[in-house]
Scaffold this active site. Structure first.
Site, PDB file in Angstrom:
ATOM      1  N   TYR A 112     -54.431   2.589   2.686  1.00  0.00           N
ATOM      2  CA  TYR A 112     -52.994   2.816   2.859  1.00  0.00           C
ATOM      3  C   TYR A 112     -52.467   3.768   1.797  1.00  0.00           C
ATOM      4  O   TYR A 112     -51.813   4.768   2.104  1.00  0.00           O
ATOM      5  CB  TYR A 112     -52.243   1.486   2.801  1.00  0.00           C
ATOM      6  CG  TYR A 112     -50.736   1.635   2.797  1.00  0.00           C
ATOM      7  CD1 TYR A 112     -50.078   2.212   3.872  1.00  0.00           C
ATOM      8  CD2 TYR A 112     -49.976   1.192   1.717  1.00  0.00           C
ATOM      9  CE1 TYR A 112     -48.696   2.350   3.880  1.00  0.00           C
ATOM     10  CE2 TYR A 112     -48.604   1.325   1.709  1.00  0.00           C
ATOM     11  CZ  TYR A 112     -47.966   1.907   2.789  1.00  0.00           C
ATOM     12  OH  TYR A 112     -46.595   2.046   2.790  1.00  0.00           O
ATOM     13  N   LYS A 143     -51.059   7.597   2.564  1.00  0.00           N
ATOM     14  CA  LYS A 143     -49.658   7.917   2.280  1.00  0.00           C
ATOM     15  C   LYS A 143     -49.561   9.061   1.276  1.00  0.00           C
ATOM     16  O   LYS A 143     -48.717   9.954   1.412  1.00  0.00           O
ATOM     17  CB  LYS A 143     -48.920   6.682   1.758  1.00  0.00           C
ATOM     18  CG  LYS A 143     -48.716   5.583   2.779  1.00  0.00           C
ATOM     19  CD  LYS A 143     -47.839   6.020   3.944  1.00  0.00           C
ATOM     20  CE  LYS A 143     -46.385   6.047   3.589  1.00  0.00           C
ATOM     21  NZ  LYS A 143     -45.529   6.344   4.785  1.00  0.00           N
TER      22      LYS A 143
END
Length: 297
Positions: free
Chosen positions: A142, A146
């Site tokens: 994640y 991002k």
């Protein structure tokens, strides 16, 4: 304002808690909102996957600003494969940015997460002061995706701003109250920040967090005896914790700093710990539908 002549804000993830709150705030500020999401919602006029060219075209045609809230988030780690994370958070971002440029979109607001700081937020001998000068050290897929998406946005020829949003998902009141001291943000403050930068020429990366009572000089003491610092700075909050039988944290690992956003575009968060500890608690949990967004960091 005549909405027929108002600028159009394209909002991805418009059926999610963050996207829907942002869309509502933009609509209240006079923008015409065009939302896209894989599921239907109040602000979602385009239902479908952003990897579908027809969805991207329907979203972007005639739009002035792109608000990018859609993503796979931290709760998906371990449940969704790494390649799907890359396809959604990076691949789809690259394609959407390309199409936005071709469609004449003039501004991009990318909603990222303070989670990208990752391992850099782990303290050693003092609480970590988290601002834009702290170098991100991603800890999972994640964080990696991002951060990669942030880099794509920064490299895009369209003027852009990235907002790294602090932790904001529903939790039990004692946990919420503790996090509001140093690492959480209310959904209303997120929506206000996005609305401000949507029509502001500011560019760059900014941390968006709550109103906290601490300074960088407090970091050594917050690591060794956070309860004492809290009692000194916020005696009414410390008393409210005691009254409810909640324990003040003995140590705090990090404090997010939004002062750069305040200086750059006037961001002033209002959703503080007093929203949880203010009046004597009635025994019912606070309304998490309007104050919080589902994001982990």
């Amino acid at each position: 304002m005549n909405h027929g002549t108002s600028p159009v804000a394209a909002v991805t993830g418009s059926s999610g808690l963050v996207g829907a709150a942002v869309a509502a705030a933009l609509g209240a500020a006079g923008w015409r909102v065009r939302g896209a999401d894989r599921v239907a919602g109040r602000w979602t006029g385009v239902v479908g996957d952003l990897r579908d060219r027809r969805v991207r075209t329907a979203l972007l045609d005639g739009s002035t600003v792109l608000i990018y809230a859609a993503a796979l988030h931290a709760p998906h780690v371990g449940r969704v494969g790494d390649e799907e994370f890359r396809a959604v958070n990076v691949g789809a971002t690259e394609t959407l940015l390309h199409d936005a440029d071709r469609a004449g979109v003039r501004r991009i607001v990318y909603i990222s997460s303070t989670s990208v700081y990752g391992h850099a937020m782990v303290p050693t001998d003092r609480t970590v002061w988290v601002d834009e000068a702290l170098r991100p050290r991603p800890r999972d897929i994640y964080d990696e995706t991002k951060l990669a998406a942030e880099q794509l946005v920064a490299a895009c020829p369209i003027a852009s701003v990235t907002l790294r949003i602090a932790r904001c998902f529903p939790e039990p009141p004692p946990v919420l109250a503790t996090h509001l001291l140093h690492r959480a943000v209310g959904l209303s403050d997120v929506a206000a920040a996005v609305t401000r930068v949507a029509g502001d020429p500011v560019t760059g990366v900014f941390t968006i967090a709550g109103p906290y009572p601490f300074t960088r000089a407090d970091c050594p003491a917050l690591f060794t005896d956070a309860a004492a610092v809290i009692a000194e700075r916020l005696p009414e909050v410390a008393a409210a914790f005691r009254r409810r039988g909640w324990r003040l944290p003995e140590t705090i690992d990090r404090v997010y700093d939004s002062s750069a956003a305040t200086a750059a575009f006037g961001y002033r968060p209002r959703y503080g710990v007093q929203r949880i500890t203010g009046p004597p608690w009635s025994g019912r949990p606070p309304d998490t539908r309007t104050g919080w967004c589902r994001r982990s960091s």
